[in-house]
Design a protein around this motif. Structure first.
Motif, PDB file in Angstrom:
ATOM      1  N   LEU A   1      -6.054   3.523   0.371  1.00 60.68           N
ATOM      2  CA  LEU A   1      -5.710   2.179   2.266  1.00 60.68           C
ATOM      3  C   LEU A   1      -5.238   1.084   2.029  1.00 60.68           C
ATOM      4  O   LEU A   1      -4.819   1.168   0.754  1.00 60.68           O
TER       5      LEU A   1
ATOM      6  N   LEU B   1     -12.536   0.511  -3.843  1.00 56.64           N
ATOM      7  CA  LEU B   1     -11.301   0.513  -2.835  1.00 56.64           C
ATOM      8  C   LEU B   1      -9.779   0.582  -3.665  1.00 56.64           C
ATOM      9  O   LEU B   1     -10.022  -0.689  -4.459  1.00 56.64           O
ATOM     10  N   THR B   2      -9.564   1.178  -3.311  1.00 53.59           N
ATOM     11  CA  THR B   2      -8.141   1.511  -3.869  1.00 53.59           C
ATOM     12  C   THR B   2      -6.826   1.788  -3.281  1.00 53.59           C
ATOM     13  O   THR B   2      -7.173   2.684  -2.183  1.00 53.59           O
ATOM     14  N   GLY B   3      -5.680   1.266  -2.991  1.00 55.60           N
ATOM     15  CA  GLY B   3      -5.147   2.091  -2.384  1.00 55.60           C
ATOM     16  C   GLY B   3      -4.405   2.954  -3.098  1.00 55.60           C
ATOM     17  O   GLY B   3      -3.089   3.402  -2.601  1.00 55.60           O
ATOM     18  N   ASP B   4      -4.829   3.282  -4.392  1.00 58.86           N
ATOM     19  CA  ASP B   4      -4.024   4.697  -5.181  1.00 58.86           C
ATOM     20  C   ASP B   4      -4.440   5.941  -4.452  1.00 58.86           C
ATOM     21  O   ASP B   4      -5.690   5.498  -3.487  1.00 58.86           O
TER      22      ASP B   4
ATOM     23  N   ILE C   1       8.287   0.495  -2.497  1.00 60.43           N
ATOM     24  CA  ILE C   1       9.581  -0.651  -2.191  1.00 60.43           C
ATOM     25  C   ILE C   1      10.599  -0.178  -1.734  1.00 60.43           C
ATOM     26  O   ILE C   1      11.008   0.939  -2.183  1.00 60.43           O
TER      27      ILE C   1
ATOM     28  N   GLY D   1       0.751  -1.142  -0.236  1.00 60.90           N
ATOM     29  CA  GLY D   1       0.177   0.020   0.250  1.00 60.90           C
ATOM     30  C   GLY D   1       0.702   1.188  -0.551  1.00 60.90           C
ATOM     31  O   GLY D   1      -0.116   2.414  -0.265  1.00 60.90           O
TER      32      GLY D   1
ATOM     33  N   LYS E   1      -9.004  -2.234   3.143  1.00 65.12           N
ATOM     34  CA  LYS E   1      -9.670  -2.910   3.072  1.00 65.12           C
ATOM     35  C   LYS E   1     -10.890  -3.525   3.294  1.00 65.12           C
ATOM     36  O   LYS E   1     -11.708  -4.497   3.317  1.00 65.12           O
TER      37      LYS E   1
HETATM   38  N1  ATP Z   1       6.424  -1.631  -6.781  1.00 63.40           N
HETATM   39  C1  ATP Z   1       5.628  -0.544  -6.842  1.00 63.40           C
HETATM   40  N2  ATP Z   1       6.006   0.861  -6.927  1.00 63.40           N
HETATM   41  C2  ATP Z   1       5.526   2.282  -7.361  1.00 63.40           C
HETATM   42  N3  ATP Z   1       4.576   2.466  -6.030  1.00 63.40           N
HETATM   43  C3  ATP Z   1       3.830   1.547  -5.545  1.00 63.40           C
HETATM   44  C4  ATP Z   1       4.398   0.209  -5.470  1.00 63.40           C
HETATM   45  N4  ATP Z   1       3.171  -0.479  -5.710  1.00 63.40           N
HETATM   46  C5  ATP Z   1       2.944  -0.133  -4.166  1.00 63.40           C
HETATM   47  N5  ATP Z   1       3.285   1.756  -4.821  1.00 63.40           N
HETATM   48  C6  ATP Z   1       2.360   2.663  -4.840  1.00 63.40           C
HETATM   49  O1  ATP Z   1       1.217   1.964  -3.481  1.00 63.40           O
HETATM   50  C7  ATP Z   1      -0.257   2.597  -4.012  1.00 63.40           C
HETATM   51  C8  ATP Z   1      -0.891   1.175  -3.279  1.00 63.40           C
HETATM   52  O2  ATP Z   1      -0.299   0.336  -3.371  1.00 63.40           O
HETATM   53  P1  ATP Z   1      -1.498  -1.103  -3.695  1.00 63.40           P
HETATM   54  O3  ATP Z   1      -1.064  -1.922  -3.986  1.00 63.40           O
HETATM   55  O4  ATP Z   1      -2.591  -1.472  -2.036  1.00 63.40           O
HETATM   56  O5  ATP Z   1      -2.619  -1.032  -4.596  1.00 63.40           O
HETATM   57  P2  ATP Z   1      -3.096  -0.714  -5.889  1.00 63.40           P
HETATM   58  O6  ATP Z   1      -2.875  -1.806  -6.232  1.00 63.40           O
HETATM   59  O7  ATP Z   1      -2.367   0.456  -6.947  1.00 63.40           O
HETATM   60  O8  ATP Z   1      -4.534   0.462  -5.617  1.00 63.40           O
HETATM   61  P3  ATP Z   1      -5.729  -1.111  -6.488  1.00 63.40           P
HETATM   62  O9  ATP Z   1      -5.550  -1.150  -4.773  1.00 63.40           O
HETATM   63  O10 ATP Z   1      -6.654  -0.819  -6.470  1.00 63.40           O
HETATM   64  O11 ATP Z   1      -5.264  -2.698  -6.302  1.00 63.40           O
HETATM   65  C9  ATP Z   1      -0.163   2.623  -5.144  1.00 63.40           C
HETATM   66  O12 ATP Z   1      -0.599   3.271  -5.717  1.00 63.40           O
HETATM   67  C10 ATP Z   1       1.110   2.904  -5.479  1.00 63.40           C
HETATM   68  O13 ATP Z   1       1.574   4.251  -5.398  1.00 63.40           O
END
Ligand code: ATP
Ligand code: MG
Ligand code: ZN
Length: 740
Positions: free
Chosen positions: A578, A552-555, A475, A472, A583
């Motif tokens: 999130l 629901l998004t982490g973005d 890296i 979320g 979530k």
């Molecule tokens: N490998 C990565 N490189 C750059 N940013 C990252 C990386 N992994 C996560 N993030 C950042 O963290 C945020 C949240 O990631 P997360 O995987 O929880 O959600 P997501 O998969 O992008 O969105 P969703 O929940 O809609 O699938 C991303 O939107 C991004 O900004």
């Protein structure tokens, strides 16, 4: 097969064998099969799939062979044969005509109808009954030997009773009705079985080695073998193309029949058809572990997880049969003891009750419908993992969508990439970011890795140390002796970075990434993604089914809002920024507030939320095995329009089951009521028994038929065009960073 063999390897080679057992005509035969096979040395587990008349036996191949199992089953007149892996379903075709017993029985019975013209013709009915009896008698004997009550015994008693009452044509009719209905049932089920076996035999049994041209059994091909697939051939094993290019039809897996082009490094799946062109591919899985094999196994295992309705019915049936048989005995015996008048009437009533003791239609009402629905779903690229899932899916009230990779394509493109401050050059920044990202499997990572070569930078993942993922957030990795963080705003806090830049207006639509090193912001980039074709349609269709959709998004909130705008604001709620645990919490809240909740995600960090939801749907055939196993449903294609379709299918299945139950119960009740009201008709009771069974099967089979299908409009969501336009204009803007 391979899976189950692995843990018990020490105890000899465990094998899972499939048998077509035509003699299973009623669920009452299930205990018979189990009692027959379970005591055998070397047999570990017996599963009976009534709708497809399949018996699956997990056995130690060294201790007991498939031939021995077949012999055992045939000893009980169950008409069993081994189903080879791949070559299934042939035995069903031979069932075009009823057995000679049935035919002779029918002809003799027709002749006996003329008894009014010549009395002795009535004996033809007895002959007819006798002609049709042998299979019933043999199976009854087999059942008696195992001390199980089955429908054959009930029928035999009914026939004997009718003859004792000197009602010969009645006896003949009972035999004929019973045997012909059995044949019809087999034929009806044949379709379901054929569908099931076509699912299991999609991948060919042989593969051709690319180097030598040698033909090897698919099952023996090891991982990393290079095999050749010519035009018009079916891919035998999952793998990656190493040479050649071609178009492949993946409809067997995804249900979508448009061709997908494949070139070097593309993934190809077993069971898909190579339309044109030659490809050489390196296998990435053993044949038993290919996606298609897993799919077949899951559909088959789905049979074992019974829904609550079915468990209830099974429990009722367990008490129903003995109760009715006891009542029937009482009705036959008590009048004799009390020297009642009209003993014949009581005896007939007893026989009607006895025949009605078979609950087959009721017991079949759920599993056949479930089976057909699961099969139908699998054919359209939707893997549902159990009958219980069907039930929960039918009552869904809220659908929660993950954004990246679910509502949107998850195929990012890098819009802008900028250094902040003077610490590193742009080239070096790209090198750092792309190298660290090459360790990540996040959808954003591949965009950033792909961005490097276009700037003449080569990412080197081997130069990255201490790689770490912050779910979320982003890296972390060490490269060139520096610790570099890449991620969203949250990662800046983790990097103890003070400067949080303002975002200029045009950036509010996209996802922004930050790069920090030594507590300092050293770079920013923006990525954009577009909605999948059909997202809008899917959500609209869900709404018309009375289901609310939320995101629901982490973005970032900005990116989430932008996606919502693209969809025409049809999402009821949008939750952004999130963490994976947020979530889970929101899914929990939705469940409490709005009712049964469905969660759809691409399965990477959505797994906990998928597990929490009443129904979890994971995306894509390429999804990891873990995702496929933890979710309740796997969407083999990435088309989320399959979700509303699936809900329609399960609601239809639900109605079918209700109709089946009501129909089978009321017919039984009507016959018994009629008998108590003074019309004990034995032939009608038999007809009601076998007839309802047959109708329940045939009615459930309708689920296999498409309803208004083949018209999946390939409409592009209107907003995706305007989006493309925006992209091209935003390139001209320059980022303006107000960093100190
Ligand atoms: N490998 C990565 N490189 C750059 N940013 C990252 C990386 N992994 C996560 N993030 C950042 O963290 C945020 C949240 O990631 P997360 O995987 O929880 O959600 P997501 O998969 O992008 O969105 P969703 O929940 O809609 O699938 C991303 O939107 C991004 O900004
Ligand atoms: Mg995601
Ligand atoms: Zn029955």
């Amino acid at each position: 097969m391979g899976d189950s063999a692995a843990p018990a390897a020490a105890a000899g080679r465990l094998e899972k064998s499939y048998f077509d057992v035509l003699g299973i005509c009623c669920p009452s035969e299930v205990p018979l099969v189990e009692k027959l096979l379970e005591p055998l040395a070397g047999v570990h587990k017996v599963t009976v799939v009534v709708p497809s008349r399949t018996v699956i036996v997990l056995h130690d191949a060294a201790a007991i062979s498939t031939a021995q199992i077949v012999r055992k089953l045939n000893g009980a007149r169950l008409e069993a044969s081994v189903r080879a892996y791949g070559g299934a379903g042939q035995s069903k075709v031979s069932n075009k005509w009823p057995s000679p017993y049935v035919l002779v029985c029918g002809v003799l019975l027709v002749v006996s109808l003329f008894e009014h013209f010549w009395r002795p013709l009535k004996w033809f009915a007895v002959a007819g009954a006798a002609a049709g009896l042998p299979p019933i008698v043999l199976r009854s004997v087999a059942a008696l030997r195992r001390r199980t009550m089955d429908v054959n015994i009930l029928m035999l008693i009914a026939v004997a009773g009718a003859i004792a009452l000197k009602d010969y044509s009645e006896a003949g009719f009972i035999v004929f009705l019973f045997t012909i209905a059995e044949w019809l049932e087999t034929r009806a089920c044949g379709k379901a079985t054929a569908g099931m076996s076509s699912l299991m035999s999609m991948a060919p049994q042989n593969a051709i080695l690319a180097e030598t041209g040698q033909v090897v059994a698919t099952q023996d091909a090891k991982i990393n073998t290079v095999i050749a697939v010519k035009a018009g051939e079916v891919v035998p094993i999952d793998g990656v193309v190493v040479d050649g290019r071609s178009e492949v039809n993946e409809s067997t897996l995804t249900g979508e029949s448009f061709p997908v082009s494949k070139q070097a490094d593309s993934q190809v799946w077993a069971g898909t058809l190579n339309i044109d062109g030659y490809i050489a591919m390196r296998t990435t899985a053993m044949a038993d572990n290919s996606a298609v094999a897993k799919m077949a196994r899951l559909v088959e295992e789905a049979q074992n997880s019974r829904s609550s309705t079915q468990r209830l019915i099974d429990t009722c049936a367990k008490y129903y049969t003995p109760t009715v048989i006891f009542m029937s005995a009482a009705v036959a015996v008590i009048p004799v003891c009390v020297r009642a008048r009209n003993l014949r009437h009581w005896f007939e009533l007893a026989l009607v009750l006895l025949v009605s003791a078979c609950p087959c239609a009721l017991v079949l009402s759920t599993p056949v419908a479930t089976f057909c629905a699961l099969l139908r779903a699998a054919r359209t690229g939707l893997l549902i993992k159990g009958g219980d899932v069907l039930e929960s899916l039918a009552s869904i009230k809220v659908a929660a969508f993950d954004k990246t990779g679910t509502i949107t394509r998850g195929e990012f493109s890098v819009e802008e990439f900028q250094t902040v401050g003077e610490r590193v050059s742009k080239q070096q920044l790209i090198y750092w970011v792309s190298s660290i990202e090459s360790r990540s499997s996040h959808p954003m990572a591949s965009a950033l890795v792909g961005y490097a070569p276009s700037n003449s930078v080569e990412p080197k993942s081997e130069n990255v140390a201490e790689f770490q993922i912050y779910p979320g957030e982003g890296i972390y990795g060490e490269i060139d002796g520096e610790g570099v963080y890449v991620g969203n705003k949250r990662i800046l806090a983790r990097a103890s970075c003070q400067t949080v830049p303002d975002i200029v207006e045009h950036m509010k639509r996209v996802t922004i990434g930050y790069v920090a090193c030594n507590k300092e912001l050293i770079g920013v980039f923006s990525l954009s993604d577009s909605c999948r074709t059909g997202s809008t349609e899917a959500i609209k269709e869900l709404r018309s089914l009375g289901i609310k959709s939320v995101m629901l998004t982490g973005d970032s909130t900005a990116a989430a809002t932008h996606a919502q705008n693209q969809l025409g604001n049809i999402l009821a709620e949008v939750h952004a920024e999130l963490l994976p645990e947020d979530k889970v919490r929101i899914v929990d809240e939705l469940k409490a507030r709005d009712g049964p909740t469905l969660m759809i995600g691409d399965g990477m960090n959505d797994a906990p939320a998928l597990a929490k939801a009443d129904v979890g749907v994971s995306m894509g055939v390429s999804g990891s095995a873990v995702a496929m196993e933890t979710s309740h449903i796997t969407l083999m294609s990435n088309d989320i329009r399959r979700i509303p379709k699936a809900i329609k299918l399960v609601r239809r299945t639900h109605r079918t089951i209700v109709v089946n139950i009501v129909f089978s119960v009321t017919t039984k009740l009507a016959i018994v009521a009629l008998a108590f009201a003074g019309h004990p008709l034995i032939w009608a009771a038999v007809l009601a028994d076998v007839g309802t069974c047959l109708l329940v099967i045939m009615y459930s089979m309708l689920l296999l038929r498409e309803k208004g299908s083949g018209k999946v409009a390939k409409k592009c969501c209107a907003s995706s065009h305007s989006k493309k336009h925006e992209h091209s204009t935003s390139h001209h803007h320059l980022l303006q960073w107000s960093s100190a």
